[in-house]
Enzyme design. Structure first.
Site, PDB file in Angstrom:
ATOM      1  N   HIS A  58      -5.435   0.483  -2.157  1.00  0.00           N
ATOM      2  CA  HIS A  58      -5.923  -0.817  -1.683  1.00  0.00           C
ATOM      3  C   HIS A  58      -5.645  -1.838  -2.771  1.00  0.00           C
ATOM      4  O   HIS A  58      -5.734  -1.504  -3.963  1.00  0.00           O
ATOM      5  CB  HIS A  58      -7.432  -0.787  -1.441  1.00  0.00           C
ATOM      6  CG  HIS A  58      -7.835  -0.324  -0.087  1.00  0.00           C
ATOM      7  ND1 HIS A  58      -9.116  -0.506   0.386  1.00  0.00           N
ATOM      8  CD2 HIS A  58      -7.168   0.306   0.910  1.00  0.00           C
ATOM      9  CE1 HIS A  58      -9.218   0.003   1.604  1.00  0.00           C
ATOM     10  NE2 HIS A  58      -8.040   0.507   1.938  1.00  0.00           N
TER      11      HIS A  58
ATOM     12  N   HIS B  22      -4.625   6.872  -0.291  1.00  0.00           N
ATOM     13  CA  HIS B  22      -3.844   5.648  -0.157  1.00  0.00           C
ATOM     14  C   HIS B  22      -4.411   4.601  -1.113  1.00  0.00           C
ATOM     15  O   HIS B  22      -5.481   4.783  -1.681  1.00  0.00           O
ATOM     16  CB  HIS B  22      -3.786   5.143   1.284  1.00  0.00           C
ATOM     17  CG  HIS B  22      -5.066   4.582   1.815  1.00  0.00           C
ATOM     18  ND1 HIS B  22      -6.098   5.368   2.271  1.00  0.00           N
ATOM     19  CD2 HIS B  22      -5.473   3.301   1.975  1.00  0.00           C
ATOM     20  CE1 HIS B  22      -7.081   4.602   2.685  1.00  0.00           C
ATOM     21  NE2 HIS B  22      -6.735   3.332   2.515  1.00  0.00           N
TER      22      HIS B  22
ATOM     23  N   GLU C 178       0.851  -1.183   0.000  1.00  0.00           N
ATOM     24  CA  GLU C 178       0.000   0.000   0.000  1.00  0.00           C
ATOM     25  C   GLU C 178       0.888   1.234   0.000  1.00  0.00           C
ATOM     26  O   GLU C 178       2.009   1.221   0.496  1.00  0.00           O
ATOM     27  CB  GLU C 178      -0.926   0.033   1.222  1.00  0.00           C
ATOM     28  CG  GLU C 178      -2.135  -0.847   1.079  1.00  0.00           C
ATOM     29  CD  GLU C 178      -3.244  -0.550   2.075  1.00  0.00           C
ATOM     30  OE1 GLU C 178      -3.242   0.532   2.719  1.00  0.00           O
ATOM     31  OE2 GLU C 178      -4.119  -1.408   2.208  1.00  0.00           O
TER      32      GLU C 178
ATOM     33  N   ASP D 277      -9.990   2.608   7.952  1.00  0.00           N
ATOM     34  CA  ASP D 277     -10.018   3.818   7.105  1.00  0.00           C
ATOM     35  C   ASP D 277     -11.021   4.815   7.646  1.00  0.00           C
ATOM     36  O   ASP D 277     -10.713   5.997   7.833  1.00  0.00           O
ATOM     37  CB  ASP D 277     -10.403   3.472   5.658  1.00  0.00           C
ATOM     38  CG  ASP D 277      -9.352   2.678   4.910  1.00  0.00           C
ATOM     39  OD1 ASP D 277      -8.152   2.810   5.223  1.00  0.00           O
ATOM     40  OD2 ASP D 277      -9.745   1.912   3.998  1.00  0.00           O
TER      41      ASP D 277
END
Length: 158
Positions: free
Chosen positions: A102, A100, A38, A113
């Site tokens: 996934h 970010h 990630e 999150d």
């Protein structure tokens, strides 16, 4: 992965524009292999009433913790870049949120999150909602999250 620059709330009263540079950063860090960790960073841009222009997404730094299904952004590096951009723009380009990745085609926010987004939104000095973007292999999840945890979901603008 084709990415869309323009996003709107369902009622089309709020618009978000993602610059080509921002989309370029997202594309570089898509988790398109089993080994890809990630990634994430800050979203910097300008506010125009209810609308946002995201001019830049910071890239991961060597100080960030990057695992297959976990990302922790270190303040080192990202904060300096945000402050430098804010100063250079005389306060018009500012921190608007975070992004970010996934390892999924169409990302869905996890419970972690959501709790992190709520915490970040509650801590904002300007009291604006927190822009949160998750980059998947084939799409984005784009959401403005308020300090109470409620969010406004965005979809590609047609």
């Amino acid at each position: 992965m084709p990415l869309t620059n323009d996003w709107s709330s369902r009622d089309q009263r709020k618009l978000i524009h993602l610059s080509p540079d921002t989309l370029g950063v997202f594309a570089r860090y898509v988790q398109d292999s089993d080994e890809a960790p990630e990634s994430g960073g800050l979203l910097l841009g300008t506010v125009h009433g209810e609308h946002l222009i995201i001019e830049q997404a910071t890239a991961p730094t060597v100080w960030d913790l990057r695992l297959r299904t976990f990302f922790h952004r270190s303040a080192i590096g990202h904060a300096k870049l945000a402050l430098d951009r804010w100063r250079a723009s005389r306060g018009t380009v500012r921190y608007l949120g975070e992004w970010h990745t996934h390892p999924e085609d169409y990302p869905i926010p996890s419970g972690l999150d959501r709790s992190e987004w709520r915490r970040l939104a509650a801590g904002r000095r300007d009291k604006r909602p927190q822009l949160s973007i998750i980059v998947g292999r084939h799409g984005l999840h784009v959401e403005l999250v308020h300090s109470d945890g409620n969010g406004v979901y965005f979809q590609p603008y047609q």
